[in-house]
Design a protein around this motif. Structure first.
Motif, PDB file in Angstrom:
ATOM      1  N   ALA A 130       0.817  -1.216   0.000  1.00  0.00           N
ATOM      2  CA  ALA A 130       0.000   0.000   0.000  1.00  0.00           C
ATOM      3  C   ALA A 130       0.847   1.261   0.000  1.00  0.00           C
ATOM      4  O   ALA A 130       0.457   2.280  -0.566  1.00  0.00           O
ATOM      5  CB  ALA A 130      -0.940  -0.001   1.198  1.00  0.00           C
ATOM      6  N   THR A 131       2.018   1.207   0.621  1.00  0.00           N
ATOM      7  CA  THR A 131       2.895   2.385   0.674  1.00  0.00           C
ATOM      8  C   THR A 131       4.035   2.314  -0.332  1.00  0.00           C
ATOM      9  O   THR A 131       4.904   3.180  -0.341  1.00  0.00           O
ATOM     10  CB  THR A 131       3.488   2.549   2.085  1.00  0.00           C
ATOM     11  N   ARG A 132       4.045   1.267  -1.172  1.00  0.00           N
ATOM     12  CA  ARG A 132       5.120   1.068  -2.157  1.00  0.00           C
ATOM     13  C   ARG A 132       6.483   1.141  -1.478  1.00  0.00           C
ATOM     14  O   ARG A 132       7.385   1.881  -1.886  1.00  0.00           O
ATOM     15  CB  ARG A 132       5.012   2.085  -3.301  1.00  0.00           C
ATOM     16  N   ALA A 133       6.639   0.324  -0.445  1.00  0.00           N
ATOM     17  CA  ALA A 133       7.847   0.332   0.376  1.00  0.00           C
ATOM     18  C   ALA A 133       9.063  -0.120  -0.425  1.00  0.00           C
ATOM     19  O   ALA A 133       8.958  -0.822  -1.432  1.00  0.00           O
ATOM     20  CB  ALA A 133       7.658  -0.575   1.589  1.00  0.00           C
ATOM     21  N   SER A 134      10.214   0.284   0.074  1.00  0.00           N
ATOM     22  CA  SER A 134      11.475  -0.186  -0.499  1.00  0.00           C
ATOM     23  C   SER A 134      12.441  -0.431   0.646  1.00  0.00           C
ATOM     24  O   SER A 134      12.086  -1.044   1.642  1.00  0.00           O
ATOM     25  CB  SER A 134      12.003   0.806  -1.529  1.00  0.00           C
ATOM     26  N   GLY A 135      13.683   0.045   0.554  1.00  0.00           N
ATOM     27  CA  GLY A 135      14.626  -0.170   1.645  1.00  0.00           C
ATOM     28  C   GLY A 135      16.023  -0.453   1.167  1.00  0.00           C
ATOM     29  O   GLY A 135      16.413  -0.114   0.046  1.00  0.00           O
ATOM     30  N   THR A 136      16.774  -1.139   2.018  1.00  0.00           N
ATOM     31  CA  THR A 136      18.207  -1.257   1.794  1.00  0.00           C
ATOM     32  C   THR A 136      18.582  -2.132   0.602  1.00  0.00           C
ATOM     33  O   THR A 136      19.662  -1.983   0.041  1.00  0.00           O
ATOM     34  CB  THR A 136      18.900  -1.810   3.062  1.00  0.00           C
ATOM     35  N   ASN A 137      17.720  -3.067   0.212  1.00  0.00           N
ATOM     36  CA  ASN A 137      18.037  -3.967  -0.907  1.00  0.00           C
ATOM     37  C   ASN A 137      17.573  -3.446  -2.267  1.00  0.00           C
ATOM     38  O   ASN A 137      17.743  -4.122  -3.277  1.00  0.00           O
ATOM     39  CB  ASN A 137      17.368  -5.339  -0.688  1.00  0.00           C
ATOM     40  N   THR A 138      16.984  -2.263  -2.287  1.00  0.00           N
ATOM     41  CA  THR A 138      16.317  -1.790  -3.507  1.00  0.00           C
ATOM     42  C   THR A 138      17.263  -1.684  -4.694  1.00  0.00           C
ATOM     43  O   THR A 138      16.884  -1.978  -5.832  1.00  0.00           O
ATOM     44  CB  THR A 138      15.663  -0.424  -3.237  1.00  0.00           C
ATOM     45  N   VAL A 139      18.491  -1.263  -4.461  1.00  0.00           N
ATOM     46  CA  VAL A 139      19.420  -1.023  -5.557  1.00  0.00           C
ATOM     47  C   VAL A 139      19.632  -2.294  -6.387  1.00  0.00           C
ATOM     48  O   VAL A 139      19.876  -2.224  -7.597  1.00  0.00           O
ATOM     49  CB  VAL A 139      20.763  -0.467  -5.021  1.00  0.00           C
ATOM     50  N   ARG A 140      19.505  -3.461  -5.762  1.00  0.00           N
ATOM     51  CA  ARG A 140      19.700  -4.729  -6.474  1.00  0.00           C
ATOM     52  C   ARG A 140      18.375  -5.383  -6.880  1.00  0.00           C
ATOM     53  O   ARG A 140      18.234  -5.914  -7.989  1.00  0.00           O
ATOM     54  CB  ARG A 140      20.505  -5.686  -5.576  1.00  0.00           C
ATOM     55  N   TYR A 141      17.383  -5.347  -5.973  1.00  0.00           N
ATOM     56  CA  TYR A 141      16.193  -6.172  -6.162  1.00  0.00           C
ATOM     57  C   TYR A 141      14.903  -5.385  -6.424  1.00  0.00           C
ATOM     58  O   TYR A 141      13.879  -5.987  -6.740  1.00  0.00           O
ATOM     59  CB  TYR A 141      15.989  -7.063  -4.939  1.00  0.00           C
ATOM     60  N   GLY A 142      14.935  -4.064  -6.278  1.00  0.00           N
ATOM     61  CA  GLY A 142      13.754  -3.271  -6.569  1.00  0.00           C
ATOM     62  C   GLY A 142      12.852  -3.058  -5.363  1.00  0.00           C
ATOM     63  O   GLY A 142      13.066  -3.593  -4.282  1.00  0.00           O
ATOM     64  N   THR A 143      11.814  -2.238  -5.568  1.00  0.00           N
ATOM     65  CA  THR A 143      10.853  -1.889  -4.531  1.00  0.00           C
ATOM     66  C   THR A 143       9.655  -2.839  -4.595  1.00  0.00           C
ATOM     67  O   THR A 143       9.620  -3.774  -5.388  1.00  0.00           O
ATOM     68  CB  THR A 143      10.356  -0.449  -4.722  1.00  0.00           C
ATOM     69  N   MET A 144       8.626  -2.541  -3.792  1.00  0.00           N
ATOM     70  CA  MET A 144       7.400  -3.341  -3.891  1.00  0.00           C
ATOM     71  C   MET A 144       6.783  -3.222  -5.282  1.00  0.00           C
ATOM     72  O   MET A 144       6.109  -4.142  -5.743  1.00  0.00           O
ATOM     73  CB  MET A 144       6.401  -2.895  -2.821  1.00  0.00           C
ATOM     74  N   ARG A 145       6.993  -2.117  -5.946  1.00  0.00           N
ATOM     75  CA  ARG A 145       6.465  -1.952  -7.302  1.00  0.00           C
ATOM     76  C   ARG A 145       6.949  -3.068  -8.214  1.00  0.00           C
ATOM     77  O   ARG A 145       6.192  -3.614  -9.022  1.00  0.00           O
ATOM     78  CB  ARG A 145       6.883  -0.597  -7.878  1.00  0.00           C
ATOM     79  N   GLU A 146       8.223  -3.428  -8.114  1.00  0.00           N
ATOM     80  CA  GLU A 146       8.783  -4.474  -8.968  1.00  0.00           C
ATOM     81  C   GLU A 146       8.511  -5.876  -8.433  1.00  0.00           C
ATOM     82  O   GLU A 146       8.690  -6.865  -9.159  1.00  0.00           O
ATOM     83  CB  GLU A 146      10.298  -4.292  -9.120  1.00  0.00           C
ATOM     84  N   ASN A 147       8.114  -5.992  -7.189  1.00  0.00           N
ATOM     85  CA  ASN A 147       8.029  -7.307  -6.549  1.00  0.00           C
ATOM     86  C   ASN A 147       6.623  -7.771  -6.217  1.00  0.00           C
ATOM     87  O   ASN A 147       6.444  -8.793  -5.570  1.00  0.00           O
ATOM     88  CB  ASN A 147       8.903  -7.303  -5.290  1.00  0.00           C
ATOM     89  N   VAL A 148       5.614  -7.009  -6.638  1.00  0.00           N
ATOM     90  CA  VAL A 148       4.223  -7.457  -6.518  1.00  0.00           C
ATOM     91  C   VAL A 148       3.706  -7.805  -7.903  1.00  0.00           C
ATOM     92  O   VAL A 148       3.686  -6.956  -8.802  1.00  0.00           O
ATOM     93  CB  VAL A 148       3.333  -6.373  -5.869  1.00  0.00           C
ATOM     94  N   LEU A 149       3.281  -9.053  -8.088  1.00  0.00           N
ATOM     95  CA  LEU A 149       2.809  -9.519  -9.386  1.00  0.00           C
ATOM     96  C   LEU A 149       1.295  -9.397  -9.526  1.00  0.00           C
ATOM     97  O   LEU A 149       0.791  -9.143 -10.626  1.00  0.00           O
ATOM     98  CB  LEU A 149       3.210 -10.984  -9.592  1.00  0.00           C
ATOM     99  N   ALA A 150       0.573  -9.610  -8.429  1.00  0.00           N
ATOM    100  CA  ALA A 150      -0.885  -9.611  -8.497  1.00  0.00           C
ATOM    101  C   ALA A 150      -1.456  -9.283  -7.133  1.00  0.00           C
ATOM    102  O   ALA A 150      -0.790  -9.455  -6.103  1.00  0.00           O
ATOM    103  CB  ALA A 150      -1.395 -10.970  -8.968  1.00  0.00           C
ATOM    104  N   LEU A 151      -2.714  -8.811  -7.129  1.00  0.00           N
ATOM    105  CA  LEU A 151      -3.387  -8.433  -5.888  1.00  0.00           C
ATOM    106  C   LEU A 151      -4.837  -8.885  -5.909  1.00  0.00           C
ATOM    107  O   LEU A 151      -5.449  -9.013  -6.977  1.00  0.00           O
ATOM    108  CB  LEU A 151      -3.372  -6.907  -5.693  1.00  0.00           C
ATOM    109  N   GLU A 152      -5.355  -9.104  -4.719  1.00  0.00           N
ATOM    110  CA  GLU A 152      -6.797  -9.151  -4.501  1.00  0.00           C
ATOM    111  C   GLU A 152      -7.129  -7.923  -3.666  1.00  0.00           C
ATOM    112  O   GLU A 152      -6.468  -7.662  -2.657  1.00  0.00           O
ATOM    113  CB  GLU A 152      -7.179 -10.421  -3.751  1.00  0.00           C
ATOM    114  N   VAL A 153      -8.135  -7.167  -4.106  1.00  0.00           N
ATOM    115  CA  VAL A 153      -8.461  -5.893  -3.466  1.00  0.00           C
ATOM    116  C   VAL A 153      -9.965  -5.802  -3.249  1.00  0.00           C
ATOM    117  O   VAL A 153     -10.746  -6.170  -4.133  1.00  0.00           O
ATOM    118  CB  VAL A 153      -7.991  -4.687  -4.324  1.00  0.00           C
ATOM    119  N   VAL A 154     -10.356  -5.292  -2.075  1.00  0.00           N
ATOM    120  CA  VAL A 154     -11.760  -4.985  -1.820  1.00  0.00           C
ATOM    121  C   VAL A 154     -11.954  -3.491  -2.024  1.00  0.00           C
ATOM    122  O   VAL A 154     -11.283  -2.663  -1.399  1.00  0.00           O
ATOM    123  CB  VAL A 154     -12.176  -5.383  -0.399  1.00  0.00           C
ATOM    124  N   LEU A 155     -12.855  -3.145  -2.930  1.00  0.00           N
ATOM    125  CA  LEU A 155     -13.121  -1.747  -3.263  1.00  0.00           C
ATOM    126  C   LEU A 155     -14.042  -1.105  -2.221  1.00  0.00           C
ATOM    127  O   LEU A 155     -14.636  -1.795  -1.386  1.00  0.00           O
ATOM    128  CB  LEU A 155     -13.743  -1.665  -4.651  1.00  0.00           C
TER     129      LEU A 155
END
Length: 475
Positions: free
Chosen positions: A146-171
């Protein structure tokens, strides 16, 4: 937002959830704030759903009665994201904490939103896989998405943007949708997954995630090294990135932060100079090559020598010390509070932006240690102030504002990973221009009654029906 009839919604919610709807004082207080220095606000009640269907029913009831809803993970956000500034219902997803599927061959996992990153990695340990996004806090994956978190490993592996493939969401109206799939790419329609990643609970509640996994590296090596100036430390990182050295973590701590680190961690005993904390992943031969290349780069910028951590317990201790930088910074001024801000700029502008930021800190007369994920151009200031001294909070807020404007002047953003919430909302129009108006149009389309985390990121009132807000229209 329609008229709030919380008094009518509570009986319906109580009938559905029973004891899992709480109005206890301690529970309300726990959900009134996050980790940052922000004005707390109590919700009217806290709901603890256990299934997606229960979240859907909660949203149907709240939509019917116009009740504000604020999703809550574990409360580690830093910009007031989870504070229910308009009251209403805080929806705590901590009981939705099951790891549903692990697909080792496909390098992905399906989890509920209340699963923490550490719990997932514990489950993955025997598989040889790992989940890589590490914001420091042991946050829940739903909150991290929800906050598109990242952190210390981002430079190699990316943020949540790159690491979330799919979601289930309640509108907001209770509709349950699926976005994305376990396929690694798709050209089918709008990218709704990444509309919700980073939406900060303003469009819906994430109830399931499919996340990307990576193989655990054969060899991991961590190190610290000191420099005489922040410029030298940053410029060594810029050159290393430009050379394509695939480092897993590159963290900068300035001389002020290092003073706090030594106070808070007496066994650390490192020179109180700008430092880089580094980590290298790969095969034994690959890590050896990475280290040799980085050492040669650092020598061009008068590096003060390296201290290596090869054992897992030594690496863990080093990164625990880094993750405790907030508490180490606070040790610099007894009785202080910390106003935390972060920004991110193109890496070529990082040294100049940080230098200007340090000048602004000196002009303010306050203490503000700097840490940064400098491999991706992101740095953080913790501005220390005494809440009992008149005007210090105002001075701290003014300093944060100046740093944000400096970041924008270098083509950057006012937040690289903390998010918008209430703390950065006032800068959104300047950063995004007409695009901010489009965000308001999307918000109004998905949440026309503005019940989802109202007052955060963007408001439906910022959009006129069918048009961009007048302030964002082209002349």
């Amino acid at each position: 937002m329609t008229t709030d009839h919380t008094d009518l919604a509570l009986p319906a919610l109580k009938e559905m959830l029973g004891e899992r709807l709480s109005t206890g004082e301690s529970i309300l207080e726990l959900h009134s704030h996050d980790e940052a220095y922000s004005e707390p606000a109590l919700p009217d009640a806290v709901a603890f759903p256990e299934t997606t269907q229960e979240v859907s029913e909660i949203m149907k009831i709240c939509s019917r009665y116009g009740v504000p809803v604020v999703p809550f993970g574990i409360g580690t956000s830093l910009e007031g994201h989870v504070i229910p500034i308009h009251g209403g219902i805080s929806v705590d997803t901590s009981r939705m904490n099951k790891i549903l599927e692990i697909h080792e061959s496909d390098l992905d996992a399906v989890v509920q939103p209340g699963v923490s990153r550490s719990k997932l990695n514990e489950e993955l340990r025997a598989t040889g896989l790992m989940f890589t996004v590490d914001p420091g806090a042991d946050a829940t994956l739903g909150g991290m998405a929800a906050t598109r978190a990242s952190g210390t490993n981002t430079v190699r592996y990316g943020t949540m943007r790159e690491n979330v493939l799919a979601l289930e969401v309640v509108l907001p109206d209770g509709t349950i949708i699926q976005t994305g799939s376990r396929a690694r790419k798709s050209s089918a329609g709008y990218d709704l997954t990444h509309l919700f990643v980073g939406s900060e609970g303003t469009l819906g509640i994430i109830t399931q995630l499919t996340v990307r996994l990576f193989g655990q590296p054969d060899t991991i090596l961590a190190a610290t090294c000191s420099f005489e100036t922040v410029d030298n430390a940053v410029n060594s990182v810029i050159m290393a990135i430009q050379m394509g050295i695939p480092m897993a973590r590159i963290e900068l701590l300035d001389e002020v932060q290092m003073e706090g680190m030594n106070i808070f961690n007496p066994d650390l005993n490192l020179p109180e100079k700008p430092h880089l904390f580094l980590e290298f992943h790969g095969s034994q031969a690959g890590v050896k090559e990475q280290v040799e290349l980085f050492e040669s780069v650092a020598e061009e910028f008068d590096v003060g020598g390296f201290q290596w951590a090869t054992k897992a317990e030594d690496r863990n201790w080093l990164w625990t010390a880094r993750h405790n930088a907030y508490y180490a910074g606070k040790s610099l001024k007894k009785g202080c509070e910390g106003l935390i801000t972060d920004c991110c700029v193109p890496i070529s502008a990082l040294a100049d932006c940080m230098a200007r930021s340090k000048e602004l800190v000196a002009e303010s007369g306050l203490i503000a240690p700097i840490v940064g994920h400098v491999g991706d151009g992101n740095f953080h200031l913790m501005i220390l102030f005494d809440p009992n001294v008149p005007d210090e909070l105002a001075t701290a807020k003014s300093l944060a504002a100046k740093v944000n404007h400096v970041a924008l002047s270098y083509g950057g953003t006012v937040t690289g990973e903390h998010g918008v919430g209430t703390g950065k909302k006032s800068y959104m129009a300047k950063e995004h221009g007409a695009a901010y108006g489009l965000m308001a149009v999307l918000k109004r389309a998905v949440d026309p009654e503005n019940i989802m985390n109202p007052g955060k990121t963007v408001e439906v009132t910022d959009a006129e029906p069918g048009l961009f807000p007048s302030e964002f229209r082209d002349p």
